[in-house]
Design a protein around this motif. Structure first.
Motif, PDB file in Angstrom:
ATOM      1  N   GLY A 208     -28.900   1.816  29.092  1.00 41.99           N
ATOM      2  CA  GLY A 208     -29.356   0.567  28.462  1.00 41.99           C
ATOM      3  C   GLY A 208     -30.656   0.714  27.691  1.00 41.99           C
ATOM      4  O   GLY A 208     -31.091  -0.223  27.012  1.00 41.99           O
ATOM      5  N   LYS A 209     -31.285   1.901  27.807  1.00 42.43           N
ATOM      6  CA  LYS A 209     -32.535   2.106  27.059  1.00 42.43           C
ATOM      7  C   LYS A 209     -32.238   2.475  25.601  1.00 42.43           C
ATOM      8  O   LYS A 209     -31.134   2.945  25.278  1.00 42.43           O
ATOM      9  N   VAL A 210     -33.231   2.308  24.765  1.00 42.26           N
ATOM     10  CA  VAL A 210     -33.065   2.609  23.340  1.00 42.26           C
ATOM     11  C   VAL A 210     -33.047   4.132  23.166  1.00 42.26           C
ATOM     12  O   VAL A 210     -34.027   4.813  23.469  1.00 42.26           O
ATOM     13  N   ALA A 211     -31.909   4.652  22.698  1.00 43.85           N
ATOM     14  CA  ALA A 211     -31.779   6.102  22.472  1.00 43.85           C
ATOM     15  C   ALA A 211     -32.303   6.481  21.088  1.00 43.85           C
ATOM     16  O   ALA A 211     -32.915   7.533  20.912  1.00 43.85           O
ATOM     17  N   SER A 212     -32.024   5.645  20.107  1.00 44.57           N
ATOM     18  CA  SER A 212     -32.578   5.883  18.764  1.00 44.57           C
ATOM     19  C   SER A 212     -32.807   4.532  18.095  1.00 44.57           C
ATOM     20  O   SER A 212     -32.105   3.555  18.375  1.00 44.57           O
ATOM     21  N   ALA A 213     -33.792   4.498  17.234  1.00 40.06           N
ATOM     22  CA  ALA A 213     -34.126   3.246  16.541  1.00 40.06           C
ATOM     23  C   ALA A 213     -34.696   3.569  15.173  1.00 40.06           C
ATOM     24  O   ALA A 213     -35.515   4.479  15.036  1.00 40.06           O
ATOM     25  N   ILE A 235     -38.196   3.526  21.365  1.00 43.11           N
ATOM     26  CA  ILE A 235     -37.337   4.633  21.823  1.00 43.11           C
ATOM     27  C   ILE A 235     -37.721   5.040  23.250  1.00 43.11           C
ATOM     28  O   ILE A 235     -38.886   5.267  23.555  1.00 43.11           O
ATOM     29  N   GLY A 236     -36.705   5.058  24.122  1.00 40.28           N
ATOM     30  CA  GLY A 236     -36.929   5.412  25.522  1.00 40.28           C
ATOM     31  C   GLY A 236     -37.236   4.215  26.402  1.00 40.28           C
ATOM     32  O   GLY A 236     -37.358   4.358  27.621  1.00 40.28           O
ATOM     33  N   SER A 237     -37.343   3.027  25.806  1.00 38.17           N
ATOM     34  CA  SER A 237     -37.671   1.815  26.573  1.00 38.17           C
ATOM     35  C   SER A 237     -36.449   0.930  26.717  1.00 38.17           C
ATOM     36  O   SER A 237     -35.522   0.983  25.901  1.00 38.17           O
TER      37      SER A 237
END
Ligand SMILES: Cc1cc2nc3c(=O)[nH]c(=O)nc-3n(C[C@H](O)[C@H](O)[C@H](O)COP(=O)(O)OP(=O)(O)OC[C@H]3O[C@@H](n4cnc5c(N)ncnc54)[C@H](O)[C@@H]3O)c2cc1C
Length: 292
Positions: A208-213, A235-237
């Protein structure tokens, strides 16, 4: 007003177009849809000696599905892309971006590559190419080179295309399944140039964390730009409302906002943070499957 005198040339290949560009030097300009260049000539802002019309060069009118990217030739009209089933299926963010560009009659003439080569700081397509990590193919007398979007735009109405070169195509990577994307802007009326806007593509991991943005902004500064600090914050959050708000606050840290008759620097900075937050929120919701 009428434009100054110019010579009209219609080459039948990319090689011939490049040869004409090199033969006529600084006075030569590529003519694509003419939706920016002709008004500039009528206002005498541009006074080219030679117009090189590429709209009937065979091969430049193709939209090609490369598997992991969609390649759009330099003569492809914006409306052709807007109504392309392939683009709608493989790169729907591009279709959504085009809905914000000018008005339907202008999109029937204007080309995607012409808009990118024109590099208007308010360009939705420039910001979309940045958010999607597009690749530009630039052709000159010594061959072609590939330029990533992040290196392509260098200032207002200025790109890395040099005298004697032209943009022959642009490739937009296909957004991976499960990604979310969004574009939104503020303008006085629909179809007007944006006063501020943003584009985002978000991919979430299994946790569920942001892998890429990616987040890019337009209408705000001397060129469309990537908001790297905002991307790094996410990213990572977990993409909570708080994390998105913090990222949106970072969207403009690396730029000086422009001021003009449509708004002050402070107004644009405020709008920029609002629209950064909106597109990040929408892109995350789509990635989570909450909004189509
Ligand atoms: C009323 C109005 C509203 C508009 N609103 C918007 C808007 O909201 N958002 C937006 O983004 N745009 C807007 N536009 C601009 C429109 O999208 C243009 O179509 C686009 O900017 C230029 O594309 P074109 O194909 O018409 O290029 P042209 O006008 O033919 O060329 C523009 C410039 O790019 C160069 N060029 C073109 N193609 C190439 C190439 N392949 N290689 C190298 N150089 C090239 C030309 O030499 C010229 O300098 C608007 C235009 C009008 C008239």
């Amino acid at each position: 007003m009428k434009p100054p005198r110019f010579e009209y040339l219609r080459p039948d290949s990319v090689g011939a177009a490049v040869a004409l560009l090199n033969e006529h030097g600084e006075g030569a300009r590529i003519l694509a849809g003419g939706q920016s260049l002709i008004p500039m000539m009528n206002f005498r802002i541009a006074q080219p000696s030679h117009l090189i019309d590429i709209t009937r060069v065979p091969g430049l009118d193709a939209i090609t599905d490369e598997g992991n990217a969609i390649t759009i030739g330099a003569a492809v009209r914006q409306s052709t892309v807007e109504y392309s089933p392939v683009v709608k299926d493989r790169c729907p963010l591009l279709v959504e971006a085009l809905k914000w560009v000018a008005h339907e009659p202008i999109r029937h003439r204007g080309t995607v590559c012409g808009s990118l080569a024109h590099a208007d700081p308010h360009s939705e397509l420039a910001a979309t190419s940045l958010a999607l990590n597009a690749t530009f193919t630039v052709v000159g007398a010594s061959g072609e080179r590939q330029v990533p979007a992040v290196d392509f735009f260098i200032g207002p109405f200025t790109t890395v295309i040099e005298s004697g070169e032209m943009l022959s195509s642009v490739s937009f990577p296909v957004v991976p399944a499960g990604s979310g994307y969004a574009i939104d802007e503020f303008s006085r009326t629909h179809g007007n140039f944006a006063i501020a806007g943003g584009v985002s593509v978000i991919q979430l991991g299994a946790d569920g964390k942001v892998a890429s943005a990616t987040l890019s902004m337009f209408g705000m500064a001397s060129r469309a730009f990537r908001a790297f600090a905002a991307e790094e914050r996410l990213i990572g959050s977990m993409p909570t409302a708080e994390a998105i708000a913090e990222a949106a606050d970072l969207a403009l840290v690396d730029v000086d906002c422009s001021a003009d008759m449509h708004g002050s620097e402070e107004y644009r900075a405020h709008l920029g943070r609002v629209y950064a937050g909106r597109v990040l929120t929408s892109a995350v919701a789509r990635a989570q499957g909450g909004s189509k």
